[in-house]
Design an enzyme around this catalytic site. Structure first.
Site, PDB file in Angstrom:
ATOM      1  N   LYS A 179     106.752  53.396   4.292  1.00  0.00           N
ATOM      2  CA  LYS A 179     107.892  54.318   4.388  1.00  0.00           C
ATOM      3  C   LYS A 179     107.576  55.401   5.412  1.00  0.00           C
ATOM      4  O   LYS A 179     106.461  55.925   5.463  1.00  0.00           O
ATOM      5  CB  LYS A 179     108.172  54.936   3.022  1.00  0.00           C
ATOM      6  CG  LYS A 179     109.376  55.876   2.995  1.00  0.00           C
ATOM      7  CD  LYS A 179     109.568  56.448   1.599  1.00  0.00           C
ATOM      8  CE  LYS A 179     110.744  57.416   1.524  1.00  0.00           C
ATOM      9  NZ  LYS A 179     110.928  57.975   0.171  1.00  0.00           N
ATOM     10  N   SER A 223     115.196  57.772  -1.680  1.00  0.00           N
ATOM     11  CA  SER A 223     115.114  57.774  -0.231  1.00  0.00           C
ATOM     12  C   SER A 223     114.289  56.638   0.345  1.00  0.00           C
ATOM     13  O   SER A 223     114.171  56.504   1.563  1.00  0.00           O
ATOM     14  CB  SER A 223     114.527  59.111   0.237  1.00  0.00           C
ATOM     15  OG  SER A 223     113.213  59.274  -0.265  1.00  0.00           O
ATOM     16  N   SER A 276     112.937  58.295  -5.905  1.00  0.00           N
ATOM     17  CA  SER A 276     113.123  57.689  -4.582  1.00  0.00           C
ATOM     18  C   SER A 276     112.626  56.261  -4.441  1.00  0.00           C
ATOM     19  O   SER A 276     112.983  55.578  -3.487  1.00  0.00           O
ATOM     20  CB  SER A 276     112.451  58.552  -3.502  1.00  0.00           C
ATOM     21  OG  SER A 276     113.204  59.707  -3.264  1.00  0.00           O
TER      22      SER A 276
END
Length: 466
Positions: free
Chosen positions: A80, A156, A180
Site C-alpha cells: 500500500k 483506504s 482501512s
C-alpha cells in the site's frame, strides 16, 4: 498463465520446490492480471514490471540451486502506498508529496518480505494519507470495485483489496487506522486481517499514532497466516513493537472452533444494519454454531465510541498538516483540511480525556473477553456504494457519517480483528463478517476464520479468470 495468478502462496511454493513452476512464470502471471484489469479498476499507483521480473529471475536461480532465501522466495506481493519501499516513491495518494527525492528505506514489513525473497510488483492505491474509507485521490483517481466498477471497494486500502480479489499478486500489505483493511475486504469479498497493535512493526510513525495497524489483504486465511510468519517481528525503529514470540501462525490453523465461547453482536445495540447484510452475517454465525462453538447473542456493552475515535482522528490530521508548507496544504483534499481544522480546535484537556475514555474502553473489552473467546459482528452495516462520494447516501445512517461502526472500536482497543467473506446479496455484492479476539490472540482469529473458510472458500469476481 491466467490460472497461475489464482494460486495461493503455499501452492506456489510447493510448485517451486518440485520445479513444476518457475518464479518468473508466477510473476508474469500476476503482471498479466495487472495489465488486463488495472485500467478498469485502478488498483495500482505504481507498477514496476522491470524490477519485478529481475527479482523473479534472481529468485528462480536460487530455487534451481536448491537455496531459496526464505519463506516467501519468489512470491509476488504489493505494498500500500502509505508504506515506504526502497527504490519506489511513497506518495501517500497526495500531490503534496514530491517523487523527486531519495527513496532509500523500506518499512519494516516491506523489509521482512524482501529479505526473504518476495517479489515486489508495485504500490497499491490509497485515499490521500488514508484519511477516508474509500479509495480515491486527486493524485491517482478513483479505485473501483471488481464486482461492479460503478461502486467503491472501500478504503483506504482499496487498491490492495482489489489486487487481492483479481489475483494481481499473491500477498498484499495493507494498513488499518479505523477499518482501512477490513472495510475493503468486506466490500470486495477477500480476507483482511488487522493484527494486534505492535505485532507488525511500523515505521515511520503514522500521524494517527497507535490507531495505525499494519496487516494484510489476501484470498485465503492460510496466506494471511503465512505472511504474518514473515512480517510479525520486532524492528528497532518501532518503539511500540511487541517482542518476537517465534509463533508459527500456520500451526494448528485447522484446530477449529469446537468449544470456543463466541459472542455474536448483530448491531452493538445502537446501530442499524441493512437487512440483507444482517441475514448473511446471521447465517455465517450459524455456521460457527454448527462447528460446535458455543454461540450466544450478546452485545459487548460499550457506548458508541465514535466521539473518542474522532478526537484522535482529527488531532492526527491536524498534526499531519502542520508538517506541510502553505503551498503543500493548498493541494490537499478539502475534506482532510476540514478534519485537520477540527483537530486544531481541540484542547489538550479534550485530548487527554479521550485518552482516558479509550483506556476505559480497552479495559471493558478485556473484561468482556474473560467470558468470550471471540466476538462476531458484521464488518459493515452496508454493501458497496457508488464511487465519487466519501460515504454512502443511505437510510442506515441519516447523517451519512458513521457507516463503519463495527471497525474503528477495535483500533481504539488495539485488538486483532479480521473481515471474512460470508456471502453475496441478491445484487451479487459481497458481505463480510468480522471476527475479533482479545489482544495478542491473533492466532485465535485466524483459526476461527479458517474454520469458516473450510466450509465456504473464496469466490472469484465474475469474469476475473476469463
Amino acid at each position: 498463465m491466467s490460472d497461475i495468478a489464482d494460486f495461493s502462496a503455499s501452492q506456489l511454493l510447493s510448485l517451486y520446490r518440485d520445479r513444476q513452476l518457475s518464479t518468473v512464470a508466477a510473476t508474469k502471471a500476476a503482471l498479466e492480471r495487472i495489465n488486463t484489469y488495472n485500467n478498469s479498476v485502478n488498483a495500482f499507483a505504481i507498477v514496476d514490471e522491470n524490477t519485478a521480473l529481475a527479482e523473479a529471475q534472481a529468485s528462480e536461480v536460487r530455487w534451481l540451486n536448491g537455496n531459496p532465501r526464505g519463506l516467501v522466495d519468489g512470491i509476488p506481493f504489493t505494498v500500500k502506498d502509505l508504506l515506504l519501499t526502497k527504490g519506489l516513491p511513497t506518495l501517500r495518494g497526495s500531490k503534496a508529496i514530491t517523487s523527486h527525492q531519495s527513496w532509500e528505506e523500506n518499512a519494516p514489513a516491506v523489509d521482512r518480505l524482501r529479505e526473504q525473497g518476495a517479489v515486489l510488483l508495485g504500490k497499491t492505491t490509497t485515499s490521500e494519507f488514508g484519511w477516508k474509507g474509500v479509495t480515491d485521490s486527486s493524485l491517482t483517481g478513483i479505485t473501483r470495485n471488481p464486482w461492479n466498477t460503478d461502486l467503491t471497494p472501500g478504503g483506504s486500502s482499496g487498491g490492495a483489496a482489489v489486487a487481492a480479489a483479481l489475483g494481481m499478486g499473491t500477498l498484499h500489505l495493507a494498513t488499518d487506522g479505523g477499518g482501512s483493511s477490513r472495510t475493503p475486504a468486506a466490500l470486495t469479498g477477500v480476507f483482511g486481517f488487522k493484527p494486534t497493535f505492535g505485532r507488525v512493526s511500523g515505521y515511520p510513525s503514522a500521524h494517527t499514532g497507535s490507531l495505525f495497524h499494519i496487516g494484510v489483504l489476501v484470498r485465503t486465511v492460510t496466506d494471511a497466516a503465512f505472511t504474518l510468519n514473515v512480517i510479525a517481528h520486532s524492528d528497532v525503529r518501532d518503539w511500540y513493537a511487541l517482542p518476537d514470540e517465534k509463533q508459527d501462525y500456520t500451526s494448528d490453523l485447522d484446530k477449529g472452533v469446537a468449544g470456543l465461547r463466541i459472542a455474536y453482536s448483530p448491531n452493538f445495540g445502537y446501530t442499524e444494519v441493512d437487512v440483507e447484510v444482517a441475514a448473511l452475517v446471521k447465517a455465517a454465525v450459524d455456521v460457527f454454531a454448527k462447528l460446535d462453538a458455543i454461540v450466544e447473542e450478546v452485545d459487548p456493552g460499550f457506548v458508541n465510541p465514535r466521539p473518542i475515535f474522532q478526537t484522535f482522528w482529527q488531532a492526527g490530521a491536524a498534526k499531519l498538516l502542520r508538517g506541510f508548507s502553505p503551498e503543500q496544504q493548498a493541494v490537499i483534499e478539502e475534506g482532510l483540511q476540514a478534519t485537520a481544522k477540527e483537530g486544531d480546535r481541540l484542547t489538550l484537556v479534550e485530548y487527554l480525556s479521550a485518552q482516558d475514555a479509550r483506556e476505559a474502553l480497552g479495559r471493558e473489552m478485556q473484561r468482556f473477553h474473560q467470558n468470550y473467546d471471540l466476538l462476531l459482528t458484521p464488518t459493515l452495516p452496508i454493501v458497496a456504494f457508488p464511487v465519487g462520494q466519501n460515504r454512502p447516501q443511505s437510510s442506515i445512517d441519516p447523517q451519512h457519517r458513521d457507516w463503519t461502526p463495527f471497525t474503528y472500536p477495535f483500533n481504539l482497543t488495539q485488538q486483532p480483528a479480521a473481515s471474512l467473506p460470508c456471502g453475496f446479496t441478491k445484487n451479487g455484492l459481497p458481505v463480510g463478517i468480522q471476527i475479533v479476539a482479545a489482544k495478542y490472540k491473533d492466532l485465535l482469529v485466524l483459526q476461527a476464520a479458517k474454520a469458516y473458510e473450510n466450509v465456504f472458500p473464496f469466490i472469484m469476481p465474475l469474469g476475473a479468470s476469463n
